[in-house]
Design a protein around this motif. Structure first.
Motif, PDB file in Angstrom:
ATOM      1  N   ILE A   6     -10.261   4.040  12.853  1.00 20.08           N
ATOM      2  CA  ILE A   6     -10.583   4.801  11.649  1.00 20.08           C
ATOM      3  C   ILE A   6      -9.325   5.056  10.827  1.00 20.08           C
ATOM      4  O   ILE A   6      -9.350   4.971   9.596  1.00 20.08           O
ATOM      5  CB  ILE A   6     -11.346   6.092  12.014  1.00 20.08           C
ATOM      6  N   ALA A   7      -8.201   5.314  11.487  1.00 21.20           N
ATOM      7  CA  ALA A   7      -6.930   5.464  10.763  1.00 21.20           C
ATOM      8  C   ALA A   7      -6.597   4.179  10.016  1.00 21.20           C
ATOM      9  O   ALA A   7      -6.145   4.211   8.860  1.00 21.20           O
ATOM     10  CB  ALA A   7      -5.811   5.841  11.729  1.00 21.20           C
ATOM     11  N   PHE A   8      -6.817   3.033  10.661  1.00 25.92           N
ATOM     12  CA  PHE A   8      -6.568   1.740  10.029  1.00 25.92           C
ATOM     13  C   PHE A   8      -7.469   1.556   8.809  1.00 25.92           C
ATOM     14  O   PHE A   8      -7.035   1.073   7.758  1.00 25.92           O
ATOM     15  CB  PHE A   8      -6.780   0.618  11.050  1.00 25.92           C
ATOM     16  N   ALA A   9      -8.734   1.966   8.924  1.00 28.35           N
ATOM     17  CA  ALA A   9      -9.669   1.867   7.805  1.00 28.35           C
ATOM     18  C   ALA A   9      -9.235   2.768   6.641  1.00 28.35           C
ATOM     19  O   ALA A   9      -9.308   2.368   5.472  1.00 28.35           O
ATOM     20  CB  ALA A   9     -11.085   2.228   8.265  1.00 28.35           C
ATOM     21  N   VAL A  10      -8.756   3.973   6.946  1.00 28.95           N
ATOM     22  CA  VAL A  10      -8.270   4.880   5.891  1.00 28.95           C
ATOM     23  C   VAL A  10      -7.051   4.258   5.211  1.00 28.95           C
ATOM     24  O   VAL A  10      -6.957   4.228   3.975  1.00 28.95           O
ATOM     25  CB  VAL A  10      -7.935   6.279   6.469  1.00 28.95           C
ATOM     26  N   GLU A  11      -6.125   3.765   5.999  1.00 30.46           N
ATOM     27  CA  GLU A  11      -4.922   3.135   5.446  1.00 30.46           C
ATOM     28  C   GLU A  11      -5.289   1.971   4.531  1.00 30.46           C
ATOM     29  O   GLU A  11      -4.772   1.858   3.419  1.00 30.46           O
ATOM     30  CB  GLU A  11      -4.055   2.657   6.607  1.00 30.46           C
ATOM     31  N   ASN A  12      -6.198   1.117   4.980  1.00 34.33           N
ATOM     32  CA  ASN A  12      -6.620  -0.020   4.158  1.00 34.33           C
ATOM     33  C   ASN A  12      -7.315   0.431   2.882  1.00 34.33           C
ATOM     34  O   ASN A  12      -7.114  -0.168   1.823  1.00 34.33           O
ATOM     35  CB  ASN A  12      -7.540  -0.953   4.955  1.00 34.33           C
ATOM     36  N   ALA A  13      -8.136   1.460   2.959  1.00 30.55           N
ATOM     37  CA  ALA A  13      -8.844   1.951   1.774  1.00 30.55           C
ATOM     38  C   ALA A  13      -7.863   2.487   0.729  1.00 30.55           C
ATOM     39  O   ALA A  13      -8.061   2.287  -0.469  1.00 30.55           O
ATOM     40  CB  ALA A  13      -9.862   3.019   2.165  1.00 30.55           C
ATOM     41  N   ILE A  14      -6.795   3.136   1.185  1.00 27.98           N
ATOM     42  CA  ILE A  14      -5.767   3.639   0.254  1.00 27.98           C
ATOM     43  C   ILE A  14      -5.072   2.456  -0.426  1.00 27.98           C
ATOM     44  O   ILE A  14      -4.958   2.396  -1.651  1.00 27.98           O
ATOM     45  CB  ILE A  14      -4.743   4.524   0.989  1.00 27.98           C
ATOM     46  N   VAL A  15      -4.619   1.513   0.364  1.00 27.30           N
ATOM     47  CA  VAL A  15      -3.897   0.347  -0.155  1.00 27.30           C
ATOM     48  C   VAL A  15      -4.798  -0.495  -1.051  1.00 27.30           C
ATOM     49  O   VAL A  15      -4.345  -1.006  -2.090  1.00 27.30           O
ATOM     50  CB  VAL A  15      -3.320  -0.482   1.018  1.00 27.30           C
ATOM     51  N   ASN A  16      -6.077  -0.629  -0.684  1.00 25.74           N
ATOM     52  CA  ASN A  16      -7.000  -1.426  -1.497  1.00 25.74           C
ATOM     53  C   ASN A  16      -7.262  -0.820  -2.868  1.00 25.74           C
ATOM     54  O   ASN A  16      -7.757  -1.510  -3.763  1.00 25.74           O
ATOM     55  CB  ASN A  16      -8.321  -1.642  -0.749  1.00 25.74           C
ATOM     56  N   LYS A  17      -6.941   0.464  -3.056  1.00 23.43           N
ATOM     57  CA  LYS A  17      -7.038   1.101  -4.380  1.00 23.43           C
ATOM     58  C   LYS A  17      -5.764   0.869  -5.195  1.00 23.43           C
ATOM     59  O   LYS A  17      -5.610   1.404  -6.288  1.00 23.43           O
ATOM     60  CB  LYS A  17      -7.283   2.615  -4.246  1.00 23.43           C
ATOM     61  N   GLY A  18      -4.823   0.103  -4.631  1.00 19.30           N
ATOM     62  CA  GLY A  18      -3.576  -0.178  -5.330  1.00 19.30           C
ATOM     63  C   GLY A  18      -2.557   0.935  -5.198  1.00 19.30           C
ATOM     64  O   GLY A  18      -1.606   1.003  -5.972  1.00 19.30           O
ATOM     65  N   LEU A  19      -2.720   1.789  -4.209  1.00 20.83           N
ATOM     66  CA  LEU A  19      -1.825   2.927  -4.015  1.00 20.83           C
ATOM     67  C   LEU A  19      -0.854   2.637  -2.873  1.00 20.83           C
ATOM     68  O   LEU A  19      -1.146   1.853  -1.974  1.00 20.83           O
ATOM     69  CB  LEU A  19      -2.646   4.187  -3.714  1.00 20.83           C
ATOM     70  N   VAL A  20       0.276   3.290  -2.927  1.00 26.39           N
ATOM     71  CA  VAL A  20       1.311   3.112  -1.910  1.00 26.39           C
ATOM     72  C   VAL A  20       1.363   4.361  -1.039  1.00 26.39           C
ATOM     73  O   VAL A  20       1.516   5.473  -1.544  1.00 26.39           O
ATOM     74  CB  VAL A  20       2.694   2.875  -2.573  1.00 26.39           C
ATOM     75  N   ILE A  21       1.225   4.167   0.256  1.00 27.37           N
ATOM     76  CA  ILE A  21       1.302   5.289   1.188  1.00 27.37           C
ATOM     77  C   ILE A  21       2.761   5.713   1.298  1.00 27.37           C
ATOM     78  O   ILE A  21       3.626   4.911   1.637  1.00 27.37           O
ATOM     79  CB  ILE A  21       0.732   4.891   2.568  1.00 27.37           C
ATOM     80  N   GLU A  22       3.022   6.969   0.977  1.00 26.36           N
ATOM     81  CA  GLU A  22       4.376   7.507   1.073  1.00 26.36           C
ATOM     82  C   GLU A  22       4.737   7.823   2.508  1.00 26.36           C
ATOM     83  O   GLU A  22       5.861   7.625   2.934  1.00 26.36           O
ATOM     84  CB  GLU A  22       4.511   8.771   0.220  1.00 26.36           C
TER      85      GLU A  22
END
Length: 152
Positions: free
Chosen positions: A40-56
């Protein structure tokens, strides 16, 4: 003389108190799903990145609390796993900060997820609650969570 000296401090305190009372606590928005924390953490990370956002940052809050439990007098493990992802969106930030300049306090945005020892395999994913001026950020976060958890 003494009253004149204290007056600016008393007035400043009244201003701070007025602002504190104007900001009621708004509850977090959460979803609970069954699954593996890391999946689920991987899915959240991918969903953030797929919106074109950079995880700080991905903060491992659960690990920190477990590691420091005895040092601070903790009595129990709160989380089996507990992480917070932080990231920003220039577009959304511009919109919400033009609506209310004090919305800077909410940046960067975050999505949290955790699993507790008493509910293994039940993962809670969520975001903080916001007032109406933060609706664009709330919508963005809700979309990310919906994508990650396949809620649509």
């Amino acid at each position: 003389m003494r009253i004149t000296f204290l007056l600016p401090f008393v007035l400043a305190g009244l201003v701070v108190t007025a602002h504190a009372d104007d900001n009621p606590v708004i509850p977090a928005v959460t979803h609970q799903v069954d699954g593996s924390f890391e999946d689920i953490a991987f899915a959240v990370e991918n969903a953030i990145v797929n919106k074109g956002l950079v995880i700080e940052q991905r903060s491992h809050v659960g690990e920190m609390l477990n590691r420091t439990k005895e040092d601070v007098g903790g009595q129990k493990d709160l989380y089996t796993h507990g992480d917070v992802y932080t990231f920003c969106s220039a577009t959304v930030s511009r919109e919400v900060m033009e609506a209310d300049i004090l919305n800077i306090q909410h940046c960067p945005y975050s999505i949290f997820l955790f699993e507790t020892p008493d509910q293994p395999g039940k993962i809670t994913v969520g975001r903080r609650g916001y007032d109406p001026s933060m609706q664009p950020a709330a919508d963005m976060l809700d979309d990310i969570i919906a994508d990650a958890l396949m809620l649509d």
